[in-house]
Design an enzyme around this catalytic site. Structure first.
Site, PDB file in Angstrom:
ATOM      1  N   ARG A   1       5.584  49.629 -27.708  1.00  0.00           N
ATOM      2  CA  ARG A   1       6.901  49.001 -27.790  1.00  0.00           C
ATOM      3  C   ARG A   1       7.961  50.082 -27.937  1.00  0.00           C
ATOM      4  O   ARG A   1       7.655  51.256 -28.094  1.00  0.00           O
ATOM      5  CB  ARG A   1       6.966  48.028 -28.971  1.00  0.00           C
ATOM      6  CG  ARG A   1       6.392  48.614 -30.255  1.00  0.00           C
ATOM      7  CD  ARG A   1       7.055  48.124 -31.484  1.00  0.00           C
ATOM      8  NE  ARG A   1       8.466  48.467 -31.528  1.00  0.00           N
ATOM      9  CZ  ARG A   1       8.928  49.661 -31.888  1.00  0.00           C
ATOM     10  NH1 ARG A   1       8.106  50.666 -32.189  1.00  0.00           N
ATOM     11  NH2 ARG A   1      10.229  49.867 -31.920  1.00  0.00           N
ATOM     12  N   GLY A   2       9.217  49.653 -27.890  1.00  0.00           N
ATOM     13  CA  GLY A   2      10.330  50.591 -27.880  1.00  0.00           C
ATOM     14  C   GLY A   2      10.727  50.827 -26.435  1.00  0.00           C
ATOM     15  O   GLY A   2       9.892  51.232 -25.619  1.00  0.00           O
ATOM     16  N   ALA A   3      11.987  50.555 -26.111  1.00  0.00           N
ATOM     17  CA  ALA A   3      12.420  50.622 -24.714  1.00  0.00           C
ATOM     18  C   ALA A   3      12.088  51.955 -24.040  1.00  0.00           C
ATOM     19  O   ALA A   3      11.545  51.973 -22.933  1.00  0.00           O
ATOM     20  CB  ALA A   3      13.922  50.322 -24.628  1.00  0.00           C
TER      21      ALA A   3
ATOM     22  N   GLN B   1       8.713  45.157 -37.579  1.00  0.00           N
ATOM     23  CA  GLN B   1       8.710  46.549 -37.109  1.00  0.00           C
ATOM     24  C   GLN B   1       9.356  47.485 -38.115  1.00  0.00           C
ATOM     25  O   GLN B   1       8.994  48.656 -38.187  1.00  0.00           O
ATOM     26  CB  GLN B   1       9.431  46.652 -35.755  1.00  0.00           C
ATOM     27  CG  GLN B   1       8.719  45.984 -34.601  1.00  0.00           C
ATOM     28  CD  GLN B   1       9.241  44.588 -34.338  1.00  0.00           C
ATOM     29  OE1 GLN B   1       9.682  43.895 -35.264  1.00  0.00           O
ATOM     30  NE2 GLN B   1       9.213  44.160 -33.090  1.00  0.00           N
TER      31      GLN B   1
ATOM     32  N   ASP C   1      18.103  48.207 -26.477  1.00  0.00           N
ATOM     33  CA  ASP C   1      17.205  48.012 -25.339  1.00  0.00           C
ATOM     34  C   ASP C   1      17.978  47.966 -24.030  1.00  0.00           C
ATOM     35  O   ASP C   1      17.420  48.257 -22.976  1.00  0.00           O
ATOM     36  CB  ASP C   1      16.401  46.726 -25.516  1.00  0.00           C
ATOM     37  CG  ASP C   1      15.256  46.919 -26.497  1.00  0.00           C
ATOM     38  OD1 ASP C   1      14.115  47.065 -26.033  1.00  0.00           O
ATOM     39  OD2 ASP C   1      15.505  46.951 -27.711  1.00  0.00           O
TER      40      ASP C   1
ATOM     41  N   ASN D   1      19.587  44.260 -28.428  1.00  0.00           N
ATOM     42  CA  ASN D   1      18.647  44.961 -29.305  1.00  0.00           C
ATOM     43  C   ASN D   1      17.828  43.919 -30.064  1.00  0.00           C
ATOM     44  O   ASN D   1      18.022  42.713 -29.895  1.00  0.00           O
ATOM     45  CB  ASN D   1      19.400  45.885 -30.272  1.00  0.00           C
ATOM     46  CG  ASN D   1      18.477  46.872 -30.963  1.00  0.00           C
ATOM     47  OD1 ASN D   1      17.659  47.532 -30.317  1.00  0.00           O
ATOM     48  ND2 ASN D   1      18.577  46.981 -32.272  1.00  0.00           N
ATOM     49  N   LYS D   2      16.915  44.385 -30.884  1.00  0.00           N
ATOM     50  CA  LYS D   2      16.013  43.492 -31.610  1.00  0.00           C
ATOM     51  C   LYS D   2      16.783  42.380 -32.318  1.00  0.00           C
ATOM     52  O   LYS D   2      17.849  42.605 -32.881  1.00  0.00           O
ATOM     53  CB  LYS D   2      15.201  44.305 -32.624  1.00  0.00           C
ATOM     54  CG  LYS D   2      14.171  43.520 -33.395  1.00  0.00           C
ATOM     55  CD  LYS D   2      13.200  42.787 -32.467  1.00  0.00           C
ATOM     56  CE  LYS D   2      12.505  43.726 -31.498  1.00  0.00           C
ATOM     57  NZ  LYS D   2      11.700  42.996 -30.494  1.00  0.00           N
TER      58      LYS D   2
ATOM     59  N   ARG E   1       8.591  43.782 -19.284  1.00  0.00           N
ATOM     60  CA  ARG E   1       9.547  43.634 -20.407  1.00  0.00           C
ATOM     61  C   ARG E   1      10.952  43.562 -19.815  1.00  0.00           C
ATOM     62  O   ARG E   1      11.616  44.585 -19.624  1.00  0.00           O
ATOM     63  CB  ARG E   1       9.427  44.819 -21.371  1.00  0.00           C
ATOM     64  CG  ARG E   1       9.899  44.478 -22.804  1.00  0.00           C
ATOM     65  CD  ARG E   1       8.764  43.912 -23.628  1.00  0.00           C
ATOM     66  NE  ARG E   1       9.237  43.066 -24.729  1.00  0.00           N
ATOM     67  CZ  ARG E   1       9.484  43.496 -25.967  1.00  0.00           C
ATOM     68  NH1 ARG E   1       9.355  44.772 -26.258  1.00  0.00           N
ATOM     69  NH2 ARG E   1       9.857  42.652 -26.905  1.00  0.00           N
TER      70      ARG E   1
END
Length: 342
Positions: A49-51, A187, A228, A238-239, A86
């Protein structure tokens, strides 16, 4: 391809491995990701995970598949499958656009390998550049609040927002970091807390709903988050929960900074309304699961709304810290992000 190791990615014996981020912090476990099916599954399950990291892992896999003998047409199909894994993370699209250019070259096998390794090196450098630019904004004695995970687990380098925090701490300017647990997948509580502990940075873990209380008490000096996708008008995806923090920070007069590489910019996306928002499984909200097991606390028939991301309007953001430097609201109003399309 040469042997490669970052915090969350490993290439060895022409195979790609990812650090299982769903198992952290209880277990440090590496998983094979050497097929398109495997990597897409890991992305969907947030084991990777993580763009930035998603884009890098997809690029490395394409290069390895080429070296293992896959035909150009097979690689083109693999590329499009990975692109759809994604939808909110524009880094994935940007990286794969570059890999597509390499795939068009006559000698595409070495071209893909060279481009994938170049993307890794660039990510490490841009993380350093973001940290350098952002740390200059952190005042001595700062108490910073961050959301989700934006460190080495999400990039090939030191991270984006967490890279800024780590550098500012090394410079003696960070007193404490408030870490949002970041529901529903934690996270912050699992990954950011683990990274800060590894770095020796003092932190305190909070539930997401505690941020307002901290701000009201004057215990937060700035908020630092990642992104993101950044639209042409400066809106940021973003999240989930990022927008809430931005509203709270604005009300309390607290600077709200977004740290991200230029690969997160999408100059062709006019505003946040045009950013696709991934909807995730109900089970992430009705309970919790991890290496420790699974627990469900909601009724079996509970109806759930579970977007993975939200959009923070540009009007709530104090500054966008990129590898190219700090972008101000005035810069954004002049169309600086739109010019990136040229």
């Amino acid at each position: 391809m040469q042997t490669l190791q970052t915090t969350s990615l490993r290439v060895a014996d022409n195979q790609l491995f990812i650090l299982d981020q769903q198992a952290l912090p209880q277990e440090k476990r590496w998983l094979d990701a050497s097929t398109v099916e495997a990597l897409v599954g890991h992305i969907h399950a947030l084991r990777v995970r993580g763009a930035p990291l998603i884009g890098l892992s997809a690029s490395l896999l394409l290069a390895l598949l080429a070296e293992s003998g896959h035909r150009r047409d097979e690689l083109a199909i693999a590329l499009e499958t990975l692109r759809a894994a994604r939808p909110t993370a524009v880094n994935l699209m940007n990286n794969l656009d570059r890999m597509k250019q390499a795939l068009r070259q006559e000698d595409f096998v070495p071209a893909l390998a060279a481009e994938a390794l170049r993307l890794i090196d660039e990510d490490k450098q841009l993380c350093d550049d973001i940290a350098r630019a952002g740390s200059a904004l952190v005042k001595p004695g700062s108490r910073l609040l961050t959301h989700c995970n934006t460190g080495g687990l999400a990039t090939a380098g030191t991270g984006t927002a967490l890279g800024v925090i780590a550098r500012a701490y090394a410079q003696g300017n960070v007193q404490n970091v408030w870490v949002d647990e970041t529901r529903p997948l934690l996270q912050g509580g699992r990954l950011t807390a683990w990274e800060l502990g590894e770095l020796g940075v003092p932190y305190q873990l909070i539930t997401d709903s505690m941020a307002a209380s901290l701000m009201a008490k004057g215990l937060v000096d700035a908020v630092w988050v990642g992104a993101d996708r950044i639209a042409a008008n400066g809106d940021v995806a973003n999240k989930i929960g990022t927008y809430s923090l931005a509203v709270l920070a604005k009300f309390h007069g607290i600077p709200f900074y977004v740290a991200a590489p230029q690969t997160t910019l999408d100059p062709h996306c006019p505003n946040g309304d045009a950013i696709p928002i991934e909807q995730r499984a109900a089970g992430e909200v009705t309970g919790v699961a991890g290496s420790f097991g699974a627990v469900q606390w909601a009724p079996e028939n509970a109806q759930v709304y579970n977007p993975a991301f939200d959009v923070t309007p540009a009007a709530l953001i104090s500054g966008w810290v990129l590898d190219s430097g700090v972008v101000t609201p005035e810069d954004v109003a002049k169309g600086v992000f739109r010019t990136e399309a040229a």
